[in-house]
Write a protein that holds these residues in place. Sequence first.
Motif, short mmCIF file in Angstrom:
data_model
loop_
_atom_site.label_atom_id
_atom_site.label_comp_id
_atom_site.label_asym_id
_atom_site.label_seq_id
_atom_site.Cartn_x
_atom_site.Cartn_y
_atom_site.Cartn_z
N SER A 241 -2.36 -5.18 -2.01
CA SER A 241 -2.34 -4.36 -0.83
C SER A 241 -3.92 -4.51 -0.44
O SER A 241 -4.09 -4.85 1.03
N MET A 242 -5.09 -4.61 -1.07
CA MET A 242 -6.38 -4.77 -1.05
C MET A 242 -6.58 -6.05 -0.36
O MET A 242 -7.15 -6.72 0.45
N ALA A 243 -6.09 -6.98 -1.16
CA ALA A 243 -6.20 -8.54 -0.88
C ALA A 243 -5.54 -8.69 0.62
O ALA A 243 -6.09 -9.49 1.48
N HIS A 244 -4.32 -8.22 0.82
CA HIS A 244 -3.46 -8.30 2.19
C HIS A 244 -4.66 -7.70 3.21
O HIS A 244 -4.72 -8.15 4.33
N ILE B 260 0.68 -1.19 -0.10
CA ILE B 260 -0.03 -0.04 0.15
C ILE B 260 0.84 1.38 -0.08
O ILE B 260 2.03 1.25 0.54
N ARG B 261 0.28 2.36 -0.53
CA ARG B 261 0.98 3.57 -0.37
C ARG B 261 0.04 4.62 0.37
O ARG B 261 -1.08 4.37 0.46
N PHE B 262 0.76 5.46 0.81
CA PHE B 262 -0.01 6.54 2.10
C PHE B 262 0.23 7.64 1.77
O PHE B 262 1.69 7.91 1.75
N THR B 263 -0.46 8.89 2.14
CA THR B 263 -0.17 10.29 2.22
C THR B 263 0.43 10.31 3.37
O THR B 263 -0.03 10.22 4.48
N GLN B 264 1.53 11.03 3.57
CA GLN B 264 2.32 11.15 4.86
C GLN B 264 1.96 12.87 5.22
O GLN B 264 1.70 13.43 4.36
#
Length: 299
Positions: free
Chosen positions: A229-232, A44-48
């Motif tokens: 990432s969605m499956a995880h 996954i990526r996320f905005t910091q």
Amino acid sequence: MFTPIHHYHCPACNSDKVEYALTAKDHTVSKDNFDIWHCNQCSIRFTQDVPGIDQIGPYYQSANYISHSNTKKGFINQLYHLVRNYTLGSKARLINKHSGKSTGRLLDIGAGVGAFAATMKLKGWHTTALEPDASARAEAKKEYGIDLLMPDILYSFEPHSFDVITLWHVLEHVHDLQGYWKIFNHILPVGGKLLIAVPNYTSGDAEHYGSIWAAYDVPRHLYHFSPASMAHLAGMHGFTVVATQPMWFDSFYVSMLSEQYQHGATRYLSAFWQGLKSNLAAISNPNKCSSVIYILQKN
């Protein structure tokens, strides 16, 4: 100013194997830059350093933010409405197919101006719809005569309250990511269906536009999903991805916005070509589409 939320661990899987990936600009409201980080564990990526839930509201205050304003100003937004009228029916058919029901109890989270909720009500579904934005709730009442509820009620639903839950381009906005997944599990019965549509940063158009890719939409998009990432994340909370469905129109819409951000004006031919290339690459693999609908089942 706001107090930023800084993640030292992945907000999805809690791994500390996180690192800087790129910097994206808020082209819609503030013009500020935000860093996006990548998790090497779940991908996954996320905005910091985003604003908290009580401080992010101003970043949604734009007449061009179509899911709240329902605006038809400009060619891109007019095109959005034409496509939405078509996709509302396809979403309803998708729900009937995977739920095995022609009617039932449906919860739509992040209803925007209520177009989908209104569609499902007309088709006989007992529909509950949640939306945090006051202007969007007012537009839903005006346009469709439906009352959207505040999302806080989500935490008070009884077990097994719904047969189907839908989030159409919503999960990427949710601050309480883990809490929402726990609620999904709580309010669905075994075999209940959860449909989540999110942008896919592993798509061809995302790769082409890089940090300019409009679907990064920082800081409103807190997370940026890949199919892995969605499956995880689903597996962590007792769900299995049973099917995926491509959202073919999104590649064109996102490419048009990306061209606008990159060049100051929309280059329609270039946007169409990039959207088409992205879709062609996804024909044999829906998980490469610009946006993906994940159909999940509670185990």
